[in-house]
Design a protein around this motif. Structure first.
Motif, PDB file in Angstrom:
ATOM      1  N   PHE A 105      -0.060  11.703   9.074  1.00 42.71           N
ATOM      2  CA  PHE A 105       0.103  12.492   9.860  1.00 42.71           C
ATOM      3  C   PHE A 105      -0.104  13.613   8.857  1.00 42.71           C
ATOM      4  O   PHE A 105      -0.067  13.894   8.485  1.00 42.71           O
ATOM      5  N   CYS A 106       1.195  13.413   7.140  1.00 42.61           N
ATOM      6  CA  CYS A 106       0.509  13.792   6.226  1.00 42.61           C
ATOM      7  C   CYS A 106      -0.204  14.752   6.113  1.00 42.61           C
ATOM      8  O   CYS A 106      -1.124  15.443   5.149  1.00 42.61           O
ATOM      9  N   PHE A 107      -1.605  13.252   5.254  1.00 43.86           N
ATOM     10  CA  PHE A 107      -2.467  13.235   4.880  1.00 43.86           C
ATOM     11  C   PHE A 107      -3.686  14.392   5.722  1.00 43.86           C
ATOM     12  O   PHE A 107      -4.403  14.806   5.417  1.00 43.86           O
ATOM     13  N   ILE A 108      -3.214  14.247   7.303  1.00 42.70           N
ATOM     14  CA  ILE A 108      -4.532  14.693   7.750  1.00 42.70           C
ATOM     15  C   ILE A 108      -3.688  15.607   8.354  1.00 42.70           C
ATOM     16  O   ILE A 108      -4.807  16.744   8.488  1.00 42.70           O
TER      17      ILE A 108
ATOM     18  N   PHE B 108      -2.733  12.782  -4.125  1.00 39.95           N
ATOM     19  CA  PHE B 108      -1.484  11.599  -3.651  1.00 39.95           C
ATOM     20  C   PHE B 108      -1.411  11.326  -2.496  1.00 39.95           C
ATOM     21  O   PHE B 108      -1.247  10.173  -2.731  1.00 39.95           O
ATOM     22  N   LEU B 109      -1.612  11.452  -1.535  1.00 42.50           N
ATOM     23  CA  LEU B 109      -1.466  11.076  -0.217  1.00 42.50           C
ATOM     24  C   LEU B 109      -2.635  10.039   0.232  1.00 42.50           C
ATOM     25  O   LEU B 109      -1.823   8.918   0.540  1.00 42.50           O
ATOM     26  N   GLY B 110      -3.474  10.438   0.158  1.00 41.91           N
ATOM     27  CA  GLY B 110      -4.394   8.948  -0.267  1.00 41.91           C
ATOM     28  C   GLY B 110      -4.378   7.852  -0.773  1.00 41.91           C
ATOM     29  O   GLY B 110      -4.826   6.908  -0.199  1.00 41.91           O
ATOM     30  N   SER B 111      -4.193   8.449  -2.159  1.00 40.31           N
ATOM     31  CA  SER B 111      -3.243   7.366  -3.071  1.00 40.31           C
ATOM     32  C   SER B 111      -2.537   6.437  -2.660  1.00 40.31           C
ATOM     33  O   SER B 111      -2.403   4.959  -2.529  1.00 40.31           O
TER      34      SER B 111
ATOM     35  N   ILE C 194       2.274  10.391 -10.247  1.00 36.11           N
ATOM     36  CA  ILE C 194       2.116  10.517 -11.870  1.00 36.11           C
ATOM     37  C   ILE C 194       0.570  10.186 -12.566  1.00 36.11           C
ATOM     38  O   ILE C 194       0.044  11.370 -13.243  1.00 36.11           O
ATOM     39  N   ILE C 195       0.551   9.646 -11.795  1.00 38.28           N
ATOM     40  CA  ILE C 195      -1.796   9.262 -11.654  1.00 38.28           C
ATOM     41  C   ILE C 195      -2.260  10.935 -10.937  1.00 38.28           C
ATOM     42  O   ILE C 195      -3.186  11.245 -11.722  1.00 38.28           O
ATOM     43  N   ILE C 196      -2.001  11.453  -9.736  1.00 42.51           N
ATOM     44  CA  ILE C 196      -2.414  12.244  -9.078  1.00 42.51           C
ATOM     45  C   ILE C 196      -2.261  13.376 -10.191  1.00 42.51           C
ATOM     46  O   ILE C 196      -3.495  14.972 -10.245  1.00 42.51           O
ATOM     47  N   THR C 197      -1.155  13.791 -10.508  1.00 42.28           N
ATOM     48  CA  THR C 197      -0.251  15.215 -11.263  1.00 42.28           C
ATOM     49  C   THR C 197      -0.664  15.256 -12.509  1.00 42.28           C
ATOM     50  O   THR C 197      -1.497  16.494 -13.009  1.00 42.28           O
ATOM     51  N   GLY C 198      -1.087  13.996 -13.047  1.00 45.92           N
ATOM     52  CA  GLY C 198      -2.055  14.450 -14.265  1.00 45.92           C
ATOM     53  C   GLY C 198      -4.071  14.994 -14.482  1.00 45.92           C
ATOM     54  O   GLY C 198      -3.604  15.639 -14.963  1.00 45.92           O
TER      55      GLY C 198
END
Length: 312
Positions: free
Chosen positions: A71-74, A106-109, A154-158
């Protein structure tokens, strides 16, 4: 703008789908209906999971978490796409663009990590049924969902911080309908080789780590199912996994096609169509697949409808 020391651009223009811009109102209506259907389907799964005591199990806890993420992703992409179709509002400022890119990735990951957790849950339920209730308790379920969100963050923020330090001198047109990472990096006038390789490596890590764990889990599941004594037991065990396998196929197929390429500049047009499938159709199909093939959800829905009729 000053998010990066060399950034000289205040806003971008999202190109959208130039070949069909004359169909803006029609496309707006189609995508609005798809968006509303997707939101309704995912919210239905969340609501019925938390209100029906029979569905308050680890499998449905993970499914409701997955639906919330969907829901958040779309929602990170479609509202802006609707404004492009209806109002022609194609500009997006630099901060909003980075925020959209972060939210999308972030949401996709997180969704991929949740799908991996759901695979492990099915593995434990089918291959270790006696130990399943003690291993997969409520505390473990919350920890696994929290872990998925934390690792993704952590991954996406960097990665997004690296992108924010790039210099964007022009052109200012993103050949996409949202701020996806590949087209955004391609617009930079900085040396982007290191960040392209970083994005490629992180995409490999997220997609293939989750894929390998899922393949191992389902290989063991299939082996266990084939050893069950009766055909009815095998069919029942496989039915609990079939929906998950269909959703996995849709997600991995489109995302591997989009992101697992060292050179993000290649095939941007084909990426746009694949991204449309990933961001619009997949979140719509997921609740349909899970509800159509799930007898427990069917029964819970029938009970809700029966209670509504009695109240009337």
């Amino acid at each position: 703008m000053g998010l990066g020391n060399e950034t000289t651009i205040a806003e971008f223009t999202l190109e959208g789908f130039p070949a069909v811009q004359h169909l803006g109102k029609v496309l707006f209506l189609v995508h609005l209906l798809v968006y509303l259907a997707s939101v309704t389907g995912n919210m239905f799964i969340i609501t019925i999971t938390w209100t029906d005591h029979r569905l308050q199990t680890p499998m449905y806890f993970f499914l409701s978490s997955f639906s919330f993420c969907e829901f958040c992703f779309i929602t990170t992409v479609i509202p802006k796409l609707l404004s492009i179709f209806l109002l022609g509002q194609q500009t997006i400022n630099f901060t909003s663009c980075l925020t959209q890119a972060f939210s999308f990735l972030f949401l996709g990951s997180t969704i991929f990590f949740l799908m991996t957790v759901m695979s492990l849950d099915r593995y434990l339920a089918i291959c270790k049924p006696l130990h399943y209730p003690t291993i997969m308790n409520l505390r473990v379920c919350f920890f696994l969902v929290f872990f998925c969100y934390t690792v993704s963050s952590i991954i996406i923020t960097g990665l997004i911080l690296k992108v924010s330090q790039l210099s964007f001198c022009g052109p200012h047109v993103i050949p996409h309908f949202f701020c996806d990472l590949g087209p955004l990096i391609h617009l930079s006038c900085s040396d982007t080789r290191s960040i392209e390789m970083l994005a490629f490596g992180l995409a490999l890590f997220i997609l293939f780590t989750s894929l390998i764990i899922t393949i191992i889990a389902y290989s063991n599941i299939m082996f266990t199912i084939m050893r069950l004594p009766s055909a009815k037991e095998r069919q029942k065990a496989f039915s609990t996994c079939s929906s998950h396998l269909i959703v996995l196929s849709l997600m991995y197929g489109s995302c591997v096609f989009i992101y697992v390429k060292p050179k993000q500049a290649s095939r941007l047009d084909s990426n746009r169509e694949a991204a449309l499938v990933n961001t619009v159709l997949t979140p719509l199909l997921n609740p349909v697949i899970y509800t159509l093939r799930n007898k427990q959800v069917h029964q819970a829905l029938r009970d809700v409808l029966s209670r509504m009729k009695i109240q009337k």
